[in-house]
Design a protein around this motif. Structure first.
Motif, PDB file in Angstrom:
ATOM      1  N   CYS A  96       0.859  -1.177   0.000  1.00  0.00           N
ATOM      2  CA  CYS A  96       0.000   0.000   0.000  1.00  0.00           C
ATOM      3  C   CYS A  96       0.903   1.237   0.000  1.00  0.00           C
ATOM      4  CB  CYS A  96      -0.872  -0.019   1.252  1.00  0.00           C
ATOM      5  SG  CYS A  96      -1.911   1.408   1.489  1.00  0.00           S
ATOM      6  N   ALA A  97       0.477   2.260  -0.726  1.00  0.00           N
ATOM      7  CA  ALA A  97       1.234   3.501  -0.778  1.00  0.00           C
ATOM      8  C   ALA A  97       0.272   4.673  -0.670  1.00  0.00           C
ATOM      9  CB  ALA A  97       2.027   3.584  -2.077  1.00  0.00           C
ATOM     10  N   ALA A  98       0.793   5.787  -0.159  1.00  0.00           N
ATOM     11  CA  ALA A  98      -0.064   6.958   0.025  1.00  0.00           C
ATOM     12  C   ALA A  98       0.744   8.235  -0.163  1.00  0.00           C
ATOM     13  CB  ALA A  98      -0.699   6.938   1.414  1.00  0.00           C
ATOM     14  N   ASP A  99       0.036   9.257  -0.578  1.00  0.00           N
ATOM     15  CA  ASP A  99       0.662  10.569  -0.721  1.00  0.00           C
ATOM     16  C   ASP A  99      -0.414  11.639  -0.731  1.00  0.00           C
ATOM     17  OD1 ASP A  99       2.146  12.851  -2.508  1.00  0.00           O
ATOM     18  OD2 ASP A  99       3.581  11.582  -1.436  1.00  0.00           O
ATOM     19  N   LYS A 100      -0.022  12.861  -0.366  1.00  0.00           N
ATOM     20  CA  LYS A 100      -0.997  13.944  -0.327  1.00  0.00           C
ATOM     21  C   LYS A 100      -1.265  14.526  -1.709  1.00  0.00           C
ATOM     22  CE  LYS A 100      -0.216  15.238   4.482  1.00  0.00           C
ATOM     23  NZ  LYS A 100       0.120  16.330   5.419  1.00  0.00           N
ATOM     24  N   LEU A 101      -0.196  14.755  -2.467  1.00  0.00           N
ATOM     25  CA  LEU A 101      -0.357  15.452  -3.737  1.00  0.00           C
ATOM     26  C   LEU A 101       0.150  14.656  -4.933  1.00  0.00           C
ATOM     27  CD1 LEU A 101       0.752  19.039  -2.678  1.00  0.00           C
ATOM     28  CD2 LEU A 101      -1.575  18.161  -2.918  1.00  0.00           C
ATOM     29  N   LEU A 102       0.950  13.628  -4.687  1.00  0.00           N
ATOM     30  CA  LEU A 102       1.514  12.791  -5.743  1.00  0.00           C
ATOM     31  C   LEU A 102       2.263  13.633  -6.776  1.00  0.00           C
ATOM     32  CD1 LEU A 102       1.673   9.780  -6.246  1.00  0.00           C
ATOM     33  CD2 LEU A 102      -0.245   9.987  -7.822  1.00  0.00           C
ATOM     34  N   THR A 103       3.072  14.550  -6.305  1.00  0.00           N
ATOM     35  CA  THR A 103       3.882  15.348  -7.224  1.00  0.00           C
ATOM     36  C   THR A 103       5.264  14.755  -7.424  1.00  0.00           C
ATOM     37  OG1 THR A 103       4.556  16.727  -5.361  1.00  0.00           O
ATOM     38  CG2 THR A 103       2.688  17.484  -6.673  1.00  0.00           C
ATOM     39  N   GLY A 105       5.985  11.160  -6.472  1.00  0.00           N
ATOM     40  CA  GLY A 105       5.918   9.777  -6.046  1.00  0.00           C
ATOM     41  C   GLY A 105       5.209   9.641  -4.713  1.00  0.00           C
ATOM     42  N   TYR A 106       5.101   8.414  -4.263  1.00  0.00           N
ATOM     43  CA  TYR A 106       4.405   8.158  -3.014  1.00  0.00           C
ATOM     44  C   TYR A 106       5.370   8.298  -1.838  1.00  0.00           C
ATOM     45  CZ  TYR A 106       0.553   6.471  -5.835  1.00  0.00           C
ATOM     46  OH  TYR A 106      -0.487   6.393  -6.727  1.00  0.00           O
ATOM     47  N   ALA A 107       4.978   9.099  -0.871  1.00  0.00           N
ATOM     48  CA  ALA A 107       5.866   9.360   0.256  1.00  0.00           C
ATOM     49  C   ALA A 107       5.806   8.263   1.310  1.00  0.00           C
ATOM     50  CB  ALA A 107       5.499  10.692   0.905  1.00  0.00           C
ATOM     51  N   TYR A 108       4.678   7.576   1.382  1.00  0.00           N
ATOM     52  CA  TYR A 108       4.471   6.616   2.462  1.00  0.00           C
ATOM     53  C   TYR A 108       4.175   5.235   1.891  1.00  0.00           C
ATOM     54  CZ  TYR A 108       3.829  11.110   4.701  1.00  0.00           C
ATOM     55  OH  TYR A 108       4.005  12.400   5.112  1.00  0.00           O
ATOM     56  N   TRP A 109       4.775   4.235   2.527  1.00  0.00           N
ATOM     57  CA  TRP A 109       4.619   2.857   2.086  1.00  0.00           C
ATOM     58  C   TRP A 109       4.376   1.949   3.282  1.00  0.00           C
ATOM     59  CZ3 TRP A 109       4.826   1.238  -3.018  1.00  0.00           C
ATOM     60  CH2 TRP A 109       5.228   2.209  -3.948  1.00  0.00           C
ATOM     61  N   GLY A 110       3.569   0.923   3.059  1.00  0.00           N
ATOM     62  CA  GLY A 110       3.389  -0.091   4.070  1.00  0.00           C
ATOM     63  C   GLY A 110       4.468  -1.151   3.981  1.00  0.00           C
ATOM     64  N   GLN A 111       4.390  -2.120   4.865  1.00  0.00           N
ATOM     65  CA  GLN A 111       5.418  -3.160   4.922  1.00  0.00           C
ATOM     66  C   GLN A 111       5.138  -4.303   3.955  1.00  0.00           C
ATOM     67  OE1 GLN A 111       2.876  -3.015   6.913  1.00  0.00           O
ATOM     68  NE2 GLN A 111       2.126  -5.131   6.991  1.00  0.00           N
ATOM     69  N   GLY A 112       3.938  -4.333   3.405  1.00  0.00           N
ATOM     70  CA  GLY A 112       3.583  -5.355   2.433  1.00  0.00           C
ATOM     71  C   GLY A 112       2.884  -6.544   3.051  1.00  0.00           C
ATOM     72  N   THR A 113       2.087  -7.197   2.230  1.00  0.00           N
ATOM     73  CA  THR A 113       1.396  -8.408   2.644  1.00  0.00           C
ATOM     74  C   THR A 113       1.531  -9.436   1.506  1.00  0.00           C
ATOM     75  OG1 THR A 113      -0.670  -9.335   3.508  1.00  0.00           O
ATOM     76  CG2 THR A 113      -0.876  -7.653   1.805  1.00  0.00           C
ATOM     77  N   GLN A 114       1.839 -10.654   1.870  1.00  0.00           N
ATOM     78  CA  GLN A 114       2.101 -11.685   0.871  1.00  0.00           C
ATOM     79  C   GLN A 114       0.797 -12.265   0.339  1.00  0.00           C
ATOM     80  OE1 GLN A 114       5.185 -13.009  -0.365  1.00  0.00           O
ATOM     81  NE2 GLN A 114       3.790 -14.030  -1.808  1.00  0.00           N
ATOM     82  N   VAL A 115       0.708 -12.334  -0.968  1.00  0.00           N
ATOM     83  CA  VAL A 115      -0.399 -13.008  -1.641  1.00  0.00           C
ATOM     84  C   VAL A 115       0.201 -14.143  -2.471  1.00  0.00           C
ATOM     85  CG1 VAL A 115      -2.203 -12.818  -3.382  1.00  0.00           C
ATOM     86  CG2 VAL A 115      -1.879 -10.981  -1.692  1.00  0.00           C
ATOM     87  N   THR A 116      -0.256 -15.342  -2.221  1.00  0.00           N
ATOM     88  CA  THR A 116       0.229 -16.507  -2.956  1.00  0.00           C
ATOM     89  C   THR A 116      -0.953 -17.176  -3.633  1.00  0.00           C
ATOM     90  OG1 THR A 116       2.019 -16.846  -1.369  1.00  0.00           O
ATOM     91  CG2 THR A 116       1.473 -18.685  -2.821  1.00  0.00           C
TER      92      THR A 116
END
Length: 119
Positions: A96-103, A105-116
């Motif tokens: 997951c990624a998030a940003d306020k303005l996306l000017t 790139g994304y400033a914030y990232w999660g640690q990730g979740t595995q999908v198999t």
């Protein structure tokens, strides 16, 4: 600072479905752009879907159009990714990624979740 925590990953058979969640906390006020990316073993991180704006504008990678749906619950500061008709080649860590303005790139990232996805 904004913290993002993903959940909902797991093991699913090909053709099955999963719903991922990403909860934002901390200084999450003003975060408008939220997105999902994925990274398969040995490959680069790829864009999957994005949501932004009060109207819930969405944009998808061609490979997932018609099968994945991104949505958000602003009251909960949570974004979701409903994944249907999953394919084995979609096995990856989903971020997951998030940003306020996306000017820039994304400033914030999660640690990730595995999908198999098993065949």
């Amino acid at each position: 600072q904004v913290q993002l925590v993903e959940s909902g990953g797991g093991l699913v058979q090909a053709g099955g479905s999963l719903r991922l969640s990403c909860a934002a906390s901390g200084r999450a006020f003003g975060i408008d752009f939220m997105a999902w990316f994925r990274q398969a073993p040995g490959k680069e991180r790829d864009f999957v879907a994005r949501i932004w704006g009060s109207g819930g504008n969405t944009y998808y990678a061609d490979s997932v159009k018609g099968r994945f749906t991104i949505s958000r619950d602003n009251a909960k500061n949570t974004v979701y990714l409903q994944m249907n008709s999953l394919k084995p080649e979609e096995t990856a860590v989903y971020y997951c990624a998030a940003d306020k303005l996306l000017t820039g790139g994304y400033a914030y990232w999660g640690q990730g979740t595995q999908v198999t996805v098993s065949s």
